[in-house]
Design a protein around this motif. Structure first.
Motif, PDB file in Angstrom:
ATOM      1  N   VAL A 207      35.087  39.843  47.127  1.00 43.40           N
ATOM      2  CA  VAL A 207      36.048  39.022  46.375  1.00 43.40           C
ATOM      3  C   VAL A 207      36.019  39.368  44.896  1.00 43.40           C
ATOM      4  O   VAL A 207      37.067  39.466  44.244  1.00 43.40           O
ATOM      5  N   GLN A 208      34.836  39.585  44.353  1.00 44.60           N
ATOM      6  CA  GLN A 208      34.744  39.949  42.943  1.00 44.60           C
ATOM      7  C   GLN A 208      35.407  41.291  42.672  1.00 44.60           C
ATOM      8  O   GLN A 208      36.119  41.447  41.678  1.00 44.60           O
ATOM      9  N   GLN A 209      35.168  42.260  43.540  1.00 46.89           N
ATOM     10  CA  GLN A 209      35.762  43.580  43.357  1.00 46.89           C
ATOM     11  C   GLN A 209      37.281  43.503  43.456  1.00 46.89           C
ATOM     12  O   GLN A 209      38.006  44.077  42.627  1.00 46.89           O
ATOM     13  N   ALA A 210      37.777  42.801  44.465  1.00 47.24           N
ATOM     14  CA  ALA A 210      39.220  42.674  44.643  1.00 47.24           C
ATOM     15  C   ALA A 210      39.861  41.974  43.448  1.00 47.24           C
ATOM     16  O   ALA A 210      40.904  42.415  42.938  1.00 47.24           O
ATOM     17  N   GLY A 211      39.252  40.894  43.005  1.00 54.10           N
ATOM     18  CA  GLY A 211      39.800  40.162  41.872  1.00 54.10           C
ATOM     19  C   GLY A 211      39.782  40.966  40.590  1.00 54.10           C
ATOM     20  O   GLY A 211      40.724  40.919  39.788  1.00 54.10           O
ATOM     21  N   ARG A 212      38.708  41.738  40.388  1.00 56.07           N
ATOM     22  CA  ARG A 212      38.603  42.563  39.179  1.00 56.07           C
ATOM     23  C   ARG A 212      39.709  43.625  39.165  1.00 56.07           C
ATOM     24  O   ARG A 212      40.382  43.828  38.151  1.00 56.07           O
ATOM     25  N   GLU A 213      39.906  44.290  40.304  1.00 58.73           N
ATOM     26  CA  GLU A 213      40.906  45.350  40.355  1.00 58.73           C
ATOM     27  C   GLU A 213      42.326  44.817  40.178  1.00 58.73           C
ATOM     28  O   GLU A 213      43.149  45.429  39.491  1.00 58.73           O
ATOM     29  N   LEU A 214      42.608  43.650  40.779  1.00 61.02           N
ATOM     30  CA  LEU A 214      43.974  43.131  40.731  1.00 61.02           C
ATOM     31  C   LEU A 214      44.276  42.376  39.450  1.00 61.02           C
ATOM     32  O   LEU A 214      45.297  42.623  38.801  1.00 61.02           O
ATOM     33  N   PHE A 215      43.387  41.453  39.057  1.00 61.40           N
ATOM     34  CA  PHE A 215      43.706  40.551  37.949  1.00 61.40           C
ATOM     35  C   PHE A 215      43.196  41.019  36.594  1.00 61.40           C
ATOM     36  O   PHE A 215      43.705  40.578  35.560  1.00 61.40           O
ATOM     37  N   ILE A 216      42.197  41.868  36.581  1.00 65.92           N
ATOM     38  CA  ILE A 216      41.676  42.364  35.303  1.00 65.92           C
ATOM     39  C   ILE A 216      42.186  43.780  35.033  1.00 65.92           C
ATOM     40  O   ILE A 216      42.717  44.069  33.962  1.00 65.92           O
ATOM     41  N   ASP A 217      42.071  44.674  36.040  1.00 65.33           N
ATOM     42  CA  ASP A 217      42.566  46.043  35.870  1.00 65.33           C
ATOM     43  C   ASP A 217      44.079  46.142  36.071  1.00 65.33           C
ATOM     44  O   ASP A 217      44.687  47.154  35.733  1.00 65.33           O
TER      45      ASP A 217
END
Length: 252
Positions: A7-17
């Motif tokens: 979940v952290q990886q997915a959220g980082r890629e979508l919402f931060i990157d």
């Protein structure tokens, strides 16, 4: 990769990157949405992300995993003039994000306790007490917040320390009692009905409940920290349930 890392990886890629390709990598083709902000399926999520303002940001604060459920507590900036404090719950299935629930509330600059809505401990330090913590929290909601047995409040909340992050409630057991009394005098009733889910890890327990606030249908997301068998800290997001949603799945 465990569910929390996923979940952290997915959220980082979508919402931060801001990489919408993350949706293809991490989200299920049958993604089921319960948020009031987006429609069902991965394409509705893609449209939402592609249309957020350039200054949109998500700041994660704490994250907990419980079986196939992962809960995040953080702040969304850029949706509007005021940052939004949020709880997000994801269900993970077969290595993909398969379902999502959330609740958002405007950030308040000055709170009754002087604490922000998100500050405080973030690390799980007592994983062995997960089920004991859950039992305390669910017992408190069933006995006190539903109004079944409110005089038992001191059985659940520590008299020595109860740190409050709700914007309107002061610290301590007496602070909670004072706030509830003041609301009642103003005709503002708080009624908890169904607890739909709990996400517990160690000393932290997040509950997702449905009820009434001042007679209006309301979603209550409450995060408690448990120490010594007592509730010692509380964060929450309280959101009115909208009359209509951009999907047919309901808010819960």
């Amino acid at each position: 990769m465990n569910n929390k890392d996923l979940v952290q990886q997915a959220g980082r890629e979508l919402f931060i990157d801001r990489d919408t390709g993350a949706i293809d990598r991490w989200w299920s083709a049958n993604y089921r949405q319960h948020s009031a902000l987006a429609g069902d399926g991965p394409e509705a999520l893609r449209a939402l992300v592609e249309n957020v303002p350039p200054d949109f940001q998500y700041e994660p604060v704490r994250i907990f995993a419980d079986g196939d459920l992962v809960a995040m507590h953080g702040i969304y900036r850029g949706f509007g003039p005021v940052p939004l404090v949020a709880f997000d719950i994801f269900r993970v299935a077969d290595g993909k994000l398969a379902e999502h629930w959330d609740a958002l509330q405007p950030e308040v600059a000055e709170t009754a306790s002087g604490r922000s809505q998100t500050e405080g401990p973030v690390e799980v330090t007592a994983p062995e007490q997960t089920e004991a913590s859950r039992a305390v929290v669910l017992g408190f909601i069933d006995a006190v917040l539903t109004g079944r047995d409110p005089e038992r409040i001191a059985e659940f909340i520590s008299s020595e320390q109860y740190l409050q992050h709700n914007p309107s409630v002061p610290d301590g057991l007496d602070g909670l009692r004072t706030a509830l009394t003041a609301w009642a005098e103003q005709g503002i009733t708080v009624e908890y009905g169904t607890v739909h889910r709990s996400v517990a890890e160690g000393e932290f327990v997040l509950t997702q409940s449905e009820g009434l606030l001042g007679g209006k249908p309301t979603a209550f997301y409450d995060l408690f920290r448990v120490d010594g068998g007592k509730l010692v800290e509380h964060w929450d997001v309280v959101a009115e349930i909208p009359e209509s949603l951009p999907h047919g799945n309901g808010l819960f």
